[in-house]
Design an enzyme around this catalytic site. Sequence first.
Site, PDB file in Angstrom:
ATOM      1  N   GLN A  10       0.827  -1.198   0.000  1.00  0.00           N
ATOM      2  CA  GLN A  10       0.000   0.000   0.000  1.00  0.00           C
ATOM      3  C   GLN A  10       0.862   1.248   0.000  1.00  0.00           C
ATOM      4  O   GLN A  10       2.030   1.202   0.353  1.00  0.00           O
ATOM      5  CB  GLN A  10      -0.853   0.020   1.263  1.00  0.00           C
ATOM      6  CG  GLN A  10      -2.065  -0.870   1.165  1.00  0.00           C
ATOM      7  CD  GLN A  10      -2.935  -0.701   2.383  1.00  0.00           C
ATOM      8  OE1 GLN A  10      -2.770  -1.410   3.356  1.00  0.00           O
ATOM      9  NE2 GLN A  10      -3.850   0.236   2.335  1.00  0.00           N
ATOM     10  N   SER A  84       3.772  -6.968   2.363  1.00  0.00           N
ATOM     11  CA  SER A  84       2.525  -6.930   3.127  1.00  0.00           C
ATOM     12  C   SER A  84       1.332  -7.291   2.238  1.00  0.00           C
ATOM     13  O   SER A  84       1.206  -8.442   1.813  1.00  0.00           O
ATOM     14  CB  SER A  84       2.381  -5.551   3.771  1.00  0.00           C
ATOM     15  OG  SER A  84       1.305  -5.551   4.671  1.00  0.00           O
ATOM     16  N   LEU A  85       0.479  -6.338   1.883  1.00  0.00           N
ATOM     17  CA  LEU A  85      -0.649  -6.611   0.998  1.00  0.00           C
ATOM     18  C   LEU A  85      -0.186  -7.289  -0.289  1.00  0.00           C
ATOM     19  O   LEU A  85      -0.901  -8.136  -0.841  1.00  0.00           O
ATOM     20  CB  LEU A  85      -1.361  -5.295   0.665  1.00  0.00           C
ATOM     21  CG  LEU A  85      -2.510  -5.387  -0.334  1.00  0.00           C
ATOM     22  CD1 LEU A  85      -3.686  -6.134   0.279  1.00  0.00           C
ATOM     23  CD2 LEU A  85      -2.928  -4.003  -0.808  1.00  0.00           C
ATOM     24  N   ARG A 109      -9.972  -7.318   5.299  1.00  0.00           N
ATOM     25  CA  ARG A 109      -8.688  -7.047   5.971  1.00  0.00           C
ATOM     26  C   ARG A 109      -8.530  -5.546   6.216  1.00  0.00           C
ATOM     27  O   ARG A 109      -8.074  -5.125   7.287  1.00  0.00           O
ATOM     28  CB  ARG A 109      -7.538  -7.596   5.113  1.00  0.00           C
ATOM     29  CG  ARG A 109      -6.134  -7.389   5.694  1.00  0.00           C
ATOM     30  CD  ARG A 109      -5.101  -8.065   4.793  1.00  0.00           C
ATOM     31  NE  ARG A 109      -3.728  -7.964   5.287  1.00  0.00           N
ATOM     32  CZ  ARG A 109      -2.872  -7.004   4.941  1.00  0.00           C
ATOM     33  NH1 ARG A 109      -3.252  -6.032   4.121  1.00  0.00           N
ATOM     34  NH2 ARG A 109      -1.632  -7.012   5.405  1.00  0.00           N
ATOM     35  N   HIS A 194       1.901  -4.304  11.305  1.00  0.00           N
ATOM     36  CA  HIS A 194       2.983  -5.250  11.598  1.00  0.00           C
ATOM     37  C   HIS A 194       3.563  -5.078  12.997  1.00  0.00           C
ATOM     38  O   HIS A 194       4.755  -5.275  13.216  1.00  0.00           O
ATOM     39  CB  HIS A 194       4.082  -5.162  10.521  1.00  0.00           C
ATOM     40  CG  HIS A 194       3.528  -5.271   9.143  1.00  0.00           C
ATOM     41  ND1 HIS A 194       2.919  -6.418   8.688  1.00  0.00           N
ATOM     42  CD2 HIS A 194       3.404  -4.367   8.135  1.00  0.00           C
ATOM     43  CE1 HIS A 194       2.477  -6.219   7.463  1.00  0.00           C
ATOM     44  NE2 HIS A 194       2.752  -4.980   7.110  1.00  0.00           N
ATOM     45  N   GLN A 242       1.273 -12.132   9.997  1.00  0.00           N
ATOM     46  CA  GLN A 242       1.855 -11.023   9.226  1.00  0.00           C
ATOM     47  C   GLN A 242       1.388  -9.669   9.764  1.00  0.00           C
ATOM     48  O   GLN A 242       2.136  -8.704   9.750  1.00  0.00           O
ATOM     49  CB  GLN A 242       1.466 -11.186   7.750  1.00  0.00           C
ATOM     50  CG  GLN A 242       2.165 -10.222   6.811  1.00  0.00           C
ATOM     51  CD  GLN A 242       1.159  -9.554   5.907  1.00  0.00           C
ATOM     52  OE1 GLN A 242       0.174  -8.988   6.355  1.00  0.00           O
ATOM     53  NE2 GLN A 242       1.406  -9.645   4.608  1.00  0.00           N
TER      54      GLN A 242
END
Lengths: 307, 78
Positions: A10, A84-85, A109, A194, A242
């Site tokens: 992102q 991440s994403l 999410r 995170h 994660q």
Amino acid sequence: MTIGYLFSGQGQQFAGMGADLYAQEASYRDVIDQASDILHHDLTTPAVVEDPQLAQANIVAFSVALHRVLAPELPAPAAMTGLSLGEYSALVAADSLDLATILPLVVDRTAYMNEAGAQRPGTMSAVLKTSAAQVEAICHQVREQGELVYPANYNTARQIVIGGSAAGVAQATERFHAAGIKRVVPLNMTVASHTPLMAAASRSLARRLQDVVFEEPSVAVYSNTTARPFAQLSLRDTLVKQLVQPTRFDLCLTALCDQGCDTLIEIGPGDALSKLAHKNHPDLATAHVDSVATLNQVRHALEEVHG
Amino acid sequence: MNQTEVFNQIKDIVIDQLDTDAPDIQLTTNFKSDLSLDSLDVFEIVDKIEDTFDVEIESDEGLATVGDLVNYVLEQKA
């Protein structure tokens, strides 16, 4: 040439993202039309592209659609990762999940992360010219004083992002300055991704993933959390962790190099990951694709390689 | 060190920070508006310049263009 894919996370969405690709690339258009049907929102309208609740879904749809264009034109990748994403986009590219499953999943999410952030607001800052040991020690010291701050993104050996409560990040920043680290750069974030501040989101995601069926990835997809390839049996658990554990994108890049990758292609908005790849491993060739112009640059480079 | 030498070294550092092919970098090139670098990118450049020229740069205030950095380094080295 051995290729690896990097899927964007992102933060680097841009205005008009994908409009040129939609107009010119049929396989891109097919995926976006399919994604619009799945989400019951037209992903070609600016209001939908800019809707923060659909931000993660837009990035995944954009990245998966770009992958659909690129995959037939590129040599098969030896490995993939994402930040991440971006791991979710990578898992679709590796046939572990389909679009109809992933898009509603990342919409949820987003909601879980926003809820957790509203309960426990957070902030994040990038620390430059530091080391993992120093960041870990300072975060630990601040936590012993009762404020929350954690290492969140290990980007390079010298660039690490910390996340925590506003007070925790402020106290850590003071300690970095006192230790001679001048540059602690606040990032534009209202949640501490995170880190354990995302615990509520992590629990919601665990429940949400119970009924999701994952296939074994057809290509190794390196996890930010474990720095190992996702495996079918532990996939859910890894994605849940994660949200509350630091990303080790530095180790994922090393793993891709160890798999023989010498050329990394970033798929998705922006070039943050190719820049990180270049900083971690200056010998790697990198490229990013997020527009017709950058797509054609990669096509042109391939023609030169193949003659 | 003269202005051209400092400029050439800083130009290499800036190009290295960018993912794209070498753009046309001049003294007037603005990091944010011309190269669309974010503040993190600018700090990475500043860090490399500190190491390369052995100077201390306390903040990025007033350092918007390549020329600003070249002049800053020249003043520190004078």
